[in-house]
Motif scaffolding. Structure first.
Motif, PDB file in Angstrom:
ATOM      1  N   THR A   7      13.523 -74.152 -18.345  1.00  0.00           N
ATOM      2  CA  THR A   7      12.358 -74.880 -17.823  1.00  0.00           C
ATOM      3  C   THR A   7      12.778 -76.059 -16.943  1.00  0.00           C
ATOM      4  O   THR A   7      11.940 -76.666 -16.287  1.00  0.00           O
ATOM      5  N   LEU A   8      14.081 -76.389 -16.961  1.00  0.00           N
ATOM      6  CA  LEU A   8      14.647 -77.477 -16.159  1.00  0.00           C
ATOM      7  C   LEU A   8      14.055 -78.843 -16.512  1.00  0.00           C
ATOM      8  O   LEU A   8      14.031 -79.745 -15.678  1.00  0.00           O
ATOM      9  N   ALA A   9      13.590 -79.003 -17.746  1.00  0.00           N
ATOM     10  CA  ALA A   9      13.113 -80.315 -18.200  1.00  0.00           C
ATOM     11  C   ALA A   9      14.312 -81.251 -18.312  1.00  0.00           C
ATOM     12  O   ALA A   9      15.362 -80.878 -18.851  1.00  0.00           O
ATOM     13  N   SER A  10      14.161 -82.466 -17.850  1.00  0.00           N
ATOM     14  CA  SER A  10      15.261 -83.432 -17.884  1.00  0.00           C
ATOM     15  C   SER A  10      15.513 -83.931 -19.300  1.00  0.00           C
ATOM     16  O   SER A  10      14.598 -84.008 -20.125  1.00  0.00           O
ATOM     17  N   ARG A  11      16.753 -84.299 -19.576  1.00  0.00           N
ATOM     18  CA  ARG A  11      17.083 -84.892 -20.871  1.00  0.00           C
ATOM     19  C   ARG A  11      16.508 -86.299 -21.010  1.00  0.00           C
ATOM     20  O   ARG A  11      16.605 -86.903 -22.074  1.00  0.00           O
ATOM     21  N   SER A  66      18.419 -93.734 -19.886  1.00  0.00           N
ATOM     22  CA  SER A  66      19.770 -93.315 -20.279  1.00  0.00           C
ATOM     23  C   SER A  66      20.304 -94.230 -21.372  1.00  0.00           C
ATOM     24  O   SER A  66      20.988 -93.773 -22.298  1.00  0.00           O
ATOM     25  N   LEU A  67      19.989 -95.527 -21.281  1.00  0.00           N
ATOM     26  CA  LEU A  67      20.378 -96.472 -22.328  1.00  0.00           C
ATOM     27  C   LEU A  67      19.713 -96.107 -23.657  1.00  0.00           C
ATOM     28  O   LEU A  67      20.338 -96.198 -24.720  1.00  0.00           O
ATOM     29  N   MET A  68      18.466 -95.688 -23.614  1.00  0.00           N
ATOM     30  CA  MET A  68      17.761 -95.298 -24.837  1.00  0.00           C
ATOM     31  C   MET A  68      18.464 -94.110 -25.499  1.00  0.00           C
ATOM     32  O   MET A  68      18.581 -94.053 -26.731  1.00  0.00           O
ATOM     33  N   ARG A  69      18.982 -93.172 -24.718  1.00  0.00           N
ATOM     34  CA  ARG A  69      19.751 -92.058 -25.280  1.00  0.00           C
ATOM     35  C   ARG A  69      20.997 -92.592 -25.984  1.00  0.00           C
ATOM     36  O   ARG A  69      21.385 -92.105 -27.052  1.00  0.00           O
ATOM     37  N   PHE A  70      21.630 -93.585 -25.383  1.00  0.00           N
ATOM     38  CA  PHE A  70      22.803 -94.219 -25.985  1.00  0.00           C
ATOM     39  C   PHE A  70      22.437 -94.861 -27.326  1.00  0.00           C
ATOM     40  O   PHE A  70      23.167 -94.723 -28.323  1.00  0.00           O
ATOM     41  N   LEU A  71      21.302 -95.545 -27.372  1.00  0.00           N
ATOM     42  CA  LEU A  71      20.868 -96.201 -28.610  1.00  0.00           C
ATOM     43  C   LEU A  71      20.548 -95.178 -29.695  1.00  0.00           C
ATOM     44  O   LEU A  71      20.873 -95.379 -30.871  1.00  0.00           O
ATOM     45  N   TYR A  72      19.919 -94.056 -29.320  1.00  0.00           N
ATOM     46  CA  TYR A  72      19.648 -93.004 -30.299  1.00  0.00           C
ATOM     47  C   TYR A  72      20.942 -92.450 -30.883  1.00  0.00           C
ATOM     48  O   TYR A  72      21.035 -92.185 -32.089  1.00  0.00           O
ATOM     49  N   ALA A 117       9.424 -85.696 -23.964  1.00  0.00           N
ATOM     50  CA  ALA A 117       9.573 -84.708 -25.034  1.00  0.00           C
ATOM     51  C   ALA A 117      10.976 -84.773 -25.627  1.00  0.00           C
ATOM     52  O   ALA A 117      11.152 -84.649 -26.850  1.00  0.00           O
ATOM     53  N   ALA A 118      11.977 -84.969 -24.783  1.00  0.00           N
ATOM     54  CA  ALA A 118      13.351 -85.087 -25.267  1.00  0.00           C
ATOM     55  C   ALA A 118      13.519 -86.351 -26.108  1.00  0.00           C
ATOM     56  O   ALA A 118      14.226 -86.346 -27.120  1.00  0.00           O
ATOM     57  N   MET A 119      12.875 -87.439 -25.684  1.00  0.00           N
ATOM     58  CA  MET A 119      12.953 -88.688 -26.442  1.00  0.00           C
ATOM     59  C   MET A 119      12.272 -88.533 -27.811  1.00  0.00           C
ATOM     60  O   MET A 119      12.768 -89.038 -28.826  1.00  0.00           O
ATOM     61  N   LEU A 120      11.148 -87.833 -27.870  1.00  0.00           N
ATOM     62  CA  LEU A 120      10.461 -87.617 -29.138  1.00  0.00           C
ATOM     63  C   LEU A 120      11.324 -86.787 -30.086  1.00  0.00           C
ATOM     64  O   LEU A 120      11.366 -87.035 -31.290  1.00  0.00           O
ATOM     65  N   HIS A 121      12.046 -85.812 -29.525  1.00  0.00           N
ATOM     66  CA  HIS A 121      12.955 -84.992 -30.339  1.00  0.00           C
ATOM     67  C   HIS A 121      14.047 -85.863 -30.962  1.00  0.00           C
ATOM     68  O   HIS A 121      14.343 -85.742 -32.164  1.00  0.00           O
ATOM     69  N   ARG A 122      14.649 -86.763 -30.175  1.00  0.00           N
ATOM     70  CA  ARG A 122      15.694 -87.650 -30.704  1.00  0.00           C
ATOM     71  C   ARG A 122      15.113 -88.601 -31.757  1.00  0.00           C
ATOM     72  O   ARG A 122      15.759 -88.898 -32.755  1.00  0.00           O
ATOM     73  N   SER A 134       0.984 -83.008 -19.378  1.00  0.00           N
ATOM     74  CA  SER A 134       0.418 -83.003 -20.729  1.00  0.00           C
ATOM     75  C   SER A 134       1.422 -82.474 -21.753  1.00  0.00           C
ATOM     76  O   SER A 134       1.122 -82.399 -22.947  1.00  0.00           O
ATOM     77  N   CYS A 135       2.620 -82.106 -21.283  1.00  0.00           N
ATOM     78  CA  CYS A 135       3.621 -81.535 -22.193  1.00  0.00           C
ATOM     79  C   CYS A 135       4.806 -82.466 -22.405  1.00  0.00           C
ATOM     80  O   CYS A 135       5.683 -82.188 -23.221  1.00  0.00           O
ATOM     81  N   GLY A 136       4.862 -83.576 -21.667  1.00  0.00           N
ATOM     82  CA  GLY A 136       5.946 -84.538 -21.820  1.00  0.00           C
ATOM     83  C   GLY A 136       7.260 -84.094 -21.224  1.00  0.00           C
ATOM     84  O   GLY A 136       8.300 -84.697 -21.523  1.00  0.00           O
ATOM     85  N   ARG A 137       7.266 -83.078 -20.380  1.00  0.00           N
ATOM     86  CA  ARG A 137       8.512 -82.529 -19.842  1.00  0.00           C
ATOM     87  C   ARG A 137       8.735 -82.858 -18.371  1.00  0.00           C
ATOM     88  O   ARG A 137       9.632 -82.287 -17.746  1.00  0.00           O
ATOM     89  N   ILE A 138       7.925 -83.741 -17.831  1.00  0.00           N
ATOM     90  CA  ILE A 138       8.093 -84.187 -16.442  1.00  0.00           C
ATOM     91  C   ILE A 138       8.499 -85.655 -16.452  1.00  0.00           C
ATOM     92  O   ILE A 138       7.880 -86.479 -17.140  1.00  0.00           O
ATOM     93  N   VAL A 139       9.531 -85.995 -15.701  1.00  0.00           N
ATOM     94  CA  VAL A 139       9.933 -87.398 -15.547  1.00  0.00           C
ATOM     95  C   VAL A 139       9.086 -87.996 -14.431  1.00  0.00           C
ATOM     96  O   VAL A 139       9.219 -87.622 -13.264  1.00  0.00           O
ATOM     97  N   HIS A 140       8.192 -88.908 -14.779  1.00  0.00           N
ATOM     98  CA  HIS A 140       7.251 -89.446 -13.803  1.00  0.00           C
ATOM     99  C   HIS A 140       7.887 -90.477 -12.880  1.00  0.00           C
ATOM    100  O   HIS A 140       7.590 -90.521 -11.685  1.00  0.00           O
TER     101      HIS A 140
END
Length: 542
Positions: A470-474, A250-256, A478-483, A233-239
């Motif tokens: 917290t060891l949340a993955s990049r 990873s490509l989406m990070r590149f596009l951001y 939640a990380a994508m929403l931040h970008r 419910s926090c968006g910090r787990i990679v399902h």
């Protein structure tokens, strides 16, 4: 072996599914050659007219499509077949269907009320795609009909002069090799820097950017698992940590990153961005001359792993096989089930995701950028996808299941039709049972790779890159929403900054959501099952 799909960036011309060829003996109409001799090895009679003149006659209406194909087959020495095939499923009237096959490459299916009409349409469809390629090759259309001498001369004739179709294939093969070498080089660098994680590359995927300067890997991912944790419910787990899903995030990070460069207002950064302003739209588009490719070293889980003998012809296989082999599939941890399977129990205590194959099918229609990035850019499609040694399942799941949907989609969206090619695998064969659930992610510009435990959905303690305690993955949502919000600030999009949650930001992309709804409805109408309904809790974070 892994497969490589060379992707033609155009939508389907016909609103008809391209039917597979039946398993029975094909009807062939090769140019005449002596019995028992291959047409490739035969020394055909010296042509009396040039290919350019033959094509000119066709353009003038002096010869029909089939006649031209036969004449070109003799002059250019390619293997021509006109195969009777299966009428598309959505055609209920009595029709016949044929397809042209040139050197093993099958072109679009022609249909007609009689065989002559169907064969003629098949020829016209093949020429519609083939002639523009031939006419852009100067060496394919010599002014004279002289055949180069067979004995060596001072200036050897180029391969394009003698076998233009073979030359086109070799150029494609060269592009394949460029992509293969780029992936191998990147994998070697990553593994040499961190050899302790070399066994994590057993199932790998990569996105490659190709420009006039060559090929470069811009996103890389490995992995093969769905988390065992409950929906976050926090968006910090990679399902989902399957390789192709990890590489895509990873490509989406590149596009951001490149969007931030574009909106930076700094000329040197804007120039380096892969994006440009589209004059006909408020959305950005990728600069001309830049193409994107996808490499995977194994067939993704789901319908892509269908047996090669399976066909979409309902007369040749049972309904049960269709439902369970080429239907939509879901992944639960390391297991995959057909949506029609009675063994599948959608428990709220487990994370359930659509299979990697079904996600590939979705990206072929909606683009690889996802909902949030669709606020800023047009859909991004890859020029190539890949699978493993048996590519039949990829053809069915990625092409045929969504054939014909293009005309129902909103502006900018289409179904991309891939051509499958095989390339060598770059995977390592190392196996470490202690790392079997680990997956790696890396994006161009990263100083180090990140290692995520697929079952936990979090970064491991030993990972070279860790974002915090917290060891949340990049790669987490939640990380994508931040970008996304960083780009919205740079783009001065206050409307996007006012969104209350990740879910709301995604739902505001009206054309994307419309295309997604159409895709789900189309797959259901075609009998492939219903797309999994995601639990709202996983997207309701801020």
């Amino acid at each position: 072996m892994a497969s490589h799909i060379i992707h033609k960036p155009t939508s389907s011309r016909l609103n008809l599914p391209s039917a597979p060829v039946p398993t029975g003996p094909p009807v062939t109409t090769n140019a005449p050659f002596p019995i028992g001799r291959s047409p490739r090895c035969s020394r055909a009679a010296k042509p009396t007219v040039s290919p350019k003149e033959l094509i000119g006659r066709y353009r003038e209406g002096s010869v029909n499509a089939l006649s031209l194909l036969h004449q070109l087959a003799q002059v250019l020495q390619f293997h021509l077949e006109i195969k009777e095939t299966v009428v598309p499923d959505d055609i209920t009237e009595l029709y016949f269907a044929f397809a042209v096959v040139i050197d093993g490459v099958k072109y679009e299916t022609g249909i007609g009320t009689n065989k002559k009409e169907a064969r003629q349409q098949a020829g016209e469809l093949a020429l519609e795609e083939l002639l523009p390629t031939l006419e852009t090759e100067k060496s394919v259309l010599p002014e004279t009909s002289d055949v180069p001498p067979l004995l060596p001369v001072k200036e050897q004739p180029s391969i394009s002069d003698v076998h233009p179709c073979r030359a086109m294939r070799e150029r494609k093969n060269f592009a394949n090799l460029q992509i293969l070498h780029a992936v191998r080089d990147r994998l070697s660098k990553l593994m040499n820097s961190h050899p302790e994680f070399s066994s994590c590359a057993d199932t790998a995927a990569a996105f490659i950017l190709q420009t006039s300067g060559g090929c470069e890997v811009v996103a890389f991912g490995t992995g093969n698992f769905i988390t065992k944790e409950k929906p976050s419910s926090c968006g910090r787990i990679v399902h989902d940590s399957h390789a192709v899903v990890t590489a895509r995030r990873s490509l989406m990070r590149f596009l951001y990153r490149h969007l931030l460069m574009f909106f930076s207002k700094r000329d040197n950064l804007t120039e380096k961005s892969i994006f440009q302003q589209n004059s006909s739209s408020s959305l950005l588009s990728v600069k001309s001359g830049i193409t994107l490719h996808l490499y995977v070293n194994q067939l993704p889980k789901g319908a892509a792993q269908v047996p090669s003998k399976l066909r979409l012809n309902p007369l040749s296989i049972s309904a049960w096989q269709v439902n369970n082999e080429i239907s939509l599939h879901v992944s639960v941890q390391s297991k995959v089930f057909s949506v029609f399977s009675s063994a599948f129990d959608q428990s709220v205590s487990k994370v359930v995701s659509m299979s990697a194959t079904d996600k590939l099918t979705q990206w072929q229609v909606l683009g690889y950028q996802g909902a949030l990035l669709s606020h800023f850019i047009e859909p991004i499609y890859v020029q190539s996808d890949s699978g493993c040694s048996d590519t039949r399942g990829m053809e069915i799941s990625v092409i045929q299941r969504v054939e014909g949907i293009t005309f129902q989609l909103p502006k900018f969206y289409c179904m991309m039709r891939p051509h499958i090619r095989l390339v060598s695998s770059v995977a390592t064969n190392n196996t470490d049972s202690g790392q079997i659930t680990y997956g790696i992610n890396w994006t161009e510009g990263d100083s180090s790779l990140e290692v995520v435990d697929g079952l936990d959905g979090k970064t491991i303690q030993q990972s070279p890159f860790k974002s915090g305690p917290t060891l949340a993955s990049r790669l987490c949502k939640a990380a994508m929403l931040h970008r996304f919000r960083l780009v919205a600030i740079e783009a001065q999009r206050q409307d996007l900054l006012n969104t209350s949650s990740y879910r709301e930001a995604k739902r505001m992309t009206k054309p994307y959501q419309e295309a997604k709804s159409m895709l789900k409805a189309y797959l259901s109408q075609q009998g492939f099952g219903n797309w999994l309904v995601k639990l709202p809790i996983s997207d309701n974070f801020k």
